[in-house]
Design a protein around this motif. Structure first.
Motif, mmCIF file in Angstrom:
data_model
loop_
_atom_site.group_PDB
_atom_site.id
_atom_site.type_symbol
_atom_site.label_atom_id
_atom_site.label_comp_id
_atom_site.label_asym_id
_atom_site.label_seq_id
_atom_site.Cartn_x
_atom_site.Cartn_y
_atom_site.Cartn_z
ATOM 1 N N ALA A 266 -13.839 -3.333 -10.833
ATOM 2 C CA ALA A 266 -13.757 -2.761 -9.487
ATOM 3 C C ALA A 266 -15.043 -1.997 -9.195
ATOM 4 N N GLU A 267 -15.489 -2.061 -7.941
ATOM 5 C CA GLU A 267 -16.659 -1.301 -7.530
ATOM 6 C C GLU A 267 -16.304 0.188 -7.475
ATOM 7 N N PRO A 268 -17.186 1.046 -7.937
ATOM 8 C CA PRO A 268 -16.894 2.488 -7.864
ATOM 9 C C PRO A 268 -16.832 2.962 -6.415
ATOM 10 N N VAL A 269 -15.892 3.850 -6.141
ATOM 11 C CA VAL A 269 -15.723 4.431 -4.812
ATOM 12 C C VAL A 269 -15.694 5.940 -4.966
ATOM 13 N N GLU A 270 -16.503 6.629 -4.179
ATOM 14 C CA GLU A 270 -16.582 8.082 -4.293
ATOM 15 C C GLU A 270 -15.235 8.726 -3.994
ATOM 16 N N ARG A 271 -14.546 8.233 -2.960
ATOM 17 C CA ARG A 271 -13.236 8.777 -2.605
ATOM 18 C C ARG A 271 -12.409 7.690 -1.954
ATOM 19 N N VAL A 272 -11.232 7.445 -2.488
ATOM 20 C CA VAL A 272 -10.318 6.480 -1.882
ATOM 21 C C VAL A 272 -9.611 7.167 -0.718
ATOM 22 N N VAL A 273 -9.819 6.642 0.484
ATOM 23 C CA VAL A 273 -9.239 7.235 1.689
ATOM 24 C C VAL A 273 -7.977 6.503 2.100
ATOM 25 N N ASP A 274 -8.018 5.172 2.070
ATOM 26 C CA ASP A 274 -6.908 4.368 2.588
ATOM 27 C C ASP A 274 -7.000 2.979 1.973
ATOM 28 N N THR A 275 -6.003 2.596 1.186
ATOM 29 C CA THR A 275 -6.055 1.289 0.502
ATOM 30 C C THR A 275 -5.616 0.125 1.381
ATOM 31 N N THR A 276 -5.286 0.403 2.651
ATOM 32 C CA THR A 276 -4.909 -0.677 3.573
ATOM 33 C C THR A 276 -6.014 -1.728 3.631
ATOM 34 N N GLY A 277 -5.656 -2.981 3.406
ATOM 35 C CA GLY A 277 -6.613 -4.067 3.561
ATOM 36 C C GLY A 277 -7.492 -4.348 2.365
ATOM 37 N N ALA A 278 -7.261 -3.664 1.235
ATOM 38 C CA ALA A 278 -8.117 -3.893 0.071
ATOM 39 C C ALA A 278 -8.074 -5.361 -0.372
ATOM 40 N N GLY A 279 -6.854 -5.914 -0.485
ATOM 41 C CA GLY A 279 -6.736 -7.317 -0.882
ATOM 42 C C GLY A 279 -7.286 -8.262 0.164
ATOM 43 N N ASP A 280 -7.094 -7.915 1.446
ATOM 44 C CA ASP A 280 -7.598 -8.749 2.537
ATOM 45 C C ASP A 280 -9.120 -8.853 2.490
ATOM 46 N N LEU A 281 -9.771 -7.714 2.278
ATOM 47 C CA LEU A 281 -11.232 -7.721 2.246
ATOM 48 C C LEU A 281 -11.770 -8.306 0.952
ATOM 49 N N PHE A 282 -10.995 -8.188 -0.128
ATOM 50 C CA PHE A 282 -11.411 -8.884 -1.349
ATOM 51 C C PHE A 282 -11.466 -10.391 -1.069
ATOM 52 N N ALA A 283 -10.427 -10.911 -0.439
ATOM 53 C CA ALA A 283 -10.412 -12.333 -0.085
ATOM 54 C C ALA A 283 -11.557 -12.679 0.853
#
Length: 331
Positions: A266-283
């Protein structure tokens, strides 16, 4: 890939996300399952909306998010999904076209309204989704442009839309058109309850060799195969699907293509704000890479980059320049 007018043509729910912050107590008081997704009717939608905090309206829908992200990465994309002739329908149509995605589906008059998801985001970034599907489940066969399907390298189907009979028939028709034209068919299984309700049907698509690229997360993979051992489940599905892509949350993702395994952190993220759409954008990242002839490892990295960007802010559509991020990290 053979030259085509489009790289990805997606069929999915046309939905507008209404996103608001919520604390753990609110989730409990409303009887919701944190991190879950439930279908609600119009009455419950009005009730829950009235008690939510200030919200942001951002166009969503799983497959729509994916093609919006893929278009941001340079892929030529189109979307098929049903909106109603109302305010949120106009918002959805404007937003997806503004992302450079072709959208020609006519709006539907009368009830039900355009679909919406009431998304409650807790301080940890986890999202709890409450979905009114509305007009999206009344997608007619007339919405399909057969020539456009034939001229699209990849037909991408959203599992959420497999549940209702009418759009399921439309997607089956689209699969037949795409395969007759020698195009690839990609499917995302979306969520466990869809798999549980349609396991035999979905397994049938896989067993018949109708799916070229399958996107799942680890839970969906286990649910599909009913095998608690991940390695066994991977072996079962990858033997029947030319390219299997499995997201693993914070552990990254893996893909198996013709028996060869690829992994990405997984790419490092400074702060996770909202996981909505994570799988969608991975695709989105993965499909954009495939459409540009990149290898599977690079496609996984592009997916991880796009997913990391989208979880760093509210909403399931990219806000940063994804092309620049990919160029910076991959060249």
């Amino acid at each position: 890939m053979t030259d085509t007018r489009l790289d990805v043509l997606a069929i999915g729910n046309a939905i507008v996300d209404v996103i608001a912050a919520a604390d753990e107590d609110f989730i409990e008081r409303e009887g919701l399952i944190k991190g879950g997704m439930q279908l609600i009717d119009a009455e419950r939608a009005e009730e829950l909306y009235s008690r939510m905090g200030p919200g942001r309206e951002i166009s969503g829908g799983s497959a729509a998010n994916t093609v919006a992200g893929a278009a941001a990465l340079g892929a030529r994309c189109a979307f098929v999904g049903q909106i109603a002739d109302d305010q949120l329908g106009a918002v959805f149509a404007h937003d997806i076209r503004a992302h450079g995605v072709r959208f020609d589906t006519p709006a539907r008059a009368g009830d039900p309204p355009t679909g919406r998801v009431l998304i409650l985001v807790t301080p940890c970034g986890e999202r709890t989704m409450n979905t009114l599907l509305g007009a999206s489940h009344f997608l007619p066969s007339e919405s399909l442009d057969h020539d456009l399907i034939r001229d699209s390298a990849i037909l991408y189907l959203e599992g959420y839309l497999w549940d209702p009979e009418q759009p399921r028939a439309v997607m089956r028709q689209a699969i037949d058109i795409a395969r007759a034209a020698g195009r690839k068919v990609a499917l995302t299984l979306s969520v466990n309850f869809i798999i549980e309700r349609h396991r035999a049907d979905l397994q049938g698509l896989i067993d018949q060799g109708l799916i070229d690229i399958l996107f799942v997360n680890e839970e969906e993979l286990i649910c599909l195969t009913q095998d608690d051992d991940r390695e066994s489940a991977l072996a079962k599905v990858s033997a029947k699907v030319p390219l299997l892509v499995v997201t693993l949350g914070a552990d990254g993702a893996l893909a198996i293509q013709n028996g060869q395994r690829f992994t990405v952190a997984a790419e490092p993220v400074e702060r996770v704000v909202d996981t909505t759409g994570a799988g969608d954008l991975f695709a989105a990242g993965f499909l954009a890479g495939i459409s540009r002839g990149r290898g599977v490892e690079d496609c996984l990295k592009m997916g991880a980059i796009a997913a990391a960007e989208v979880i760093s802010h509210y909403g399931a559509r990219p806000e940063a320049d994804l092309k620049a991020l990919v160029a910076q990290k991959l060249g």
